[in-house]
Design an enzyme around this catalytic site. Structure first.
Site, PDB file in Angstrom:
ATOM      1  N   HIS A 129       1.777  37.243 100.652  1.00  0.00           N
ATOM      2  CA  HIS A 129       0.856  37.431 101.710  1.00  0.00           C
ATOM      3  C   HIS A 129       0.542  36.500 102.728  1.00  0.00           C
ATOM      4  O   HIS A 129      -0.560  36.813 103.808  1.00  0.00           O
ATOM      5  CB  HIS A 129      -0.583  37.795 100.881  1.00  0.00           C
ATOM      6  N   ASP A 253       4.306  42.702  88.964  1.00  0.00           N
ATOM      7  CA  ASP A 253       2.794  43.504  88.929  1.00  0.00           C
ATOM      8  C   ASP A 253       3.159  45.012  89.303  1.00  0.00           C
ATOM      9  O   ASP A 253       2.145  45.800  89.018  1.00  0.00           O
ATOM     10  CB  ASP A 253       2.020  43.064  89.762  1.00  0.00           C
TER      11      ASP A 253
HETATM   12  C1  OKP Z   1      -1.047  38.970  95.103  1.00  0.00           C
HETATM   13  B1  OKP Z   1       0.238  39.165  94.747  1.00  0.00           B
HETATM   14  C2  OKP Z   1      -9.703  43.133  97.568  1.00  0.00           C
HETATM   15  C3  OKP Z   1      -8.541  42.825  96.237  1.00  0.00           C
HETATM   16  C4  OKP Z   1      -7.643  41.723  96.645  1.00  0.00           C
HETATM   17  C5  OKP Z   1      -5.556  40.868  95.939  1.00  0.00           C
HETATM   18  C6  OKP Z   1      -4.344  41.017  95.455  1.00  0.00           C
HETATM   19  C7  OKP Z   1      -3.178  39.929  95.974  1.00  0.00           C
HETATM   20  C8  OKP Z   1      -2.043  40.182  94.911  1.00  0.00           C
HETATM   21  N1  OKP Z   1     -10.602  41.905  97.792  1.00  0.00           N
HETATM   22  N2  OKP Z   1      -6.638  41.736  95.622  1.00  0.00           N
HETATM   23  O1  OKP Z   1       0.956  40.228  95.736  1.00  0.00           O
HETATM   24  O2  OKP Z   1       0.734  39.884  93.826  1.00  0.00           O
HETATM   25 ZN    ZN Z   2       1.352  41.539  93.866  1.00  0.00          ZN
END
Ligand code: OKP
Ligand code: ZN
Length: 316
Positions: A129, A253
């Site tokens: 990300h 995930d």
């Molecule tokens: C990281 B990876 C809203 C919820 C945010 C973030 C998830 C990040 C995942 N504030 N959630 O891609 O597993």
């Molecule tokens: Zn993820």
């Protein structure tokens, strides 16, 4: 017998966002303990990170200076938010995020040197990300993107394919290579979902036109849907692109037992996906495949899923 490398450093456990956060140091314990107990670790070649200052140089090739300085500054004062609150640093996070970049680059070097054909890097924080100018979604620096630049700058390899099977869209990686004709980015992900990007119409611009391929999947989609997307969209694109190495943003995930994602992949789907990636690397890339940990938040299943993935990497 294929040689498969495995990279891990206990230092990666020193980055902690908040108490009881899903993106926690214990994720790496889950992986390492499973690989030890299942004796898979004995079959893997341990790979070391490259040393300083390689990580900082690579991060400068991908990320903007003001953002890099900000991470350094926030960590220097003991830690704090790196974005709106999803990504939090402690005092060690800058150094550890740099080490993660060096770890993945170390795996890339081992593949380029022919020491191993394939490798898996169990690093954190995750990276997919992270965009050029900001942290996002638990990610500080983009580990896969920096590895891609390392490979292009240190070998004859120029054409790189990145496959991202994390449940979340790899928006950072997409952004970094959006106008780049040398990197193909393919992602399957839950949609609509965090981070909100990854619609099918996002296909790249300029030299990168057609080299971003997004396969959004509605909540409740299954492994067969991921595999169908790979067959119908990824395989034809790769045939045309002819990559020389395959990088994988390996998030676990999308599994049905994951507490964060809403897809329903089963253990066996990770076998099939991993085998397909191995086949791709054999067909186009002389077997060169570098897989990098992104998400995966069920501590009881993460180690097992990484084991399944590595087992497939070990087979020719
Ligand atoms: C990281 B990876 C809203 C919820 C945010 C973030 C998830 C990040 C995942 N504030 N959630 O891609 O597993
Ligand atoms: Zn993820």
């Amino acid at each position: 017998m294929v040689k498969v490398g495995f990279h891990y450093r206990s230092e990666y456990k020193g980055h902690v966002m908040t108490e009881d956060h899903v993106e926690c140091p214990e994720r790496l314990d889950s992986i390492v303990e499973h690989l030890e107990e299942s004796k898979l670790m004995k079959k893997l070649v341990p790979l070391e990170a490259l040393s300083s200052p390689v990580g900082e140089e690579l991060v400068r090739d991908v990320h903007q200076e003001p953002y890099i300085s900000k991470v350094k500054r926030v960590c220097g004062k003991g830690g704090g938010k790196l974005d709106q609150g999803d990504t939090i640093a402690n005092e060690h996070s800058y150094d550890i995020a740099i080490q993660a970049v060096e770890g993945v680059a170390g795996c890339a070097k081992a593949i380029l040197d022919g020491k191993v054909q394939r490798a898996f890097a169990a690093v954190r924080p995750p990276g997919h990300h992270a965009v050029e100018g900001s942290a996002m979604g638990f990610c500080i620096f983009n580990n896969v993107a920096t590895a891609a630049r390392y490979i292009q700058m240190n070998s004859e390899i120029k054409k790189i394919a990145i496959v991202d099977f994390d449940v979340h869209h790899g928006n950072g990686t997409q952004d970094i290579f959006y106008e780049d004709g040398s990197v193909l980015f393919f992602s399957t992900h839950q949609f609509p979902f965090f981070p909100g990007t990854g619609a099918p119409g996002e296909t790249g611009i300029g030299d990168g036109r057609g080299l971003t391929i997004n396969c959004p999947l509605t909540e409740g989609s299954r492994g067969s849907d991921v595999l169908a997307a790979m067959e119908s969209k990824l395989l034809p694109a790769l045939k045309k692109f002819q990559p020389e190495i395959l990088l994988v943003s390996a998030g676990f995930d999308a599994h049905k037992e994951d507490p964060v994602g809403g897809l329903l992949l089963l253990d066996d789907d990770y076998v099939k996906i991993s085998k397909m990636l191995v086949e791709i690397s054999n067909q186009y890339c002389e077997g060169r495949l570098l897989s990098v940990l992104e998400g995966g938040y069920n501590l009881d299943t993460l180690g097992h899923l990484v084991g399944i993935h590595l087992q497939a990497l070990l087979e020719d």
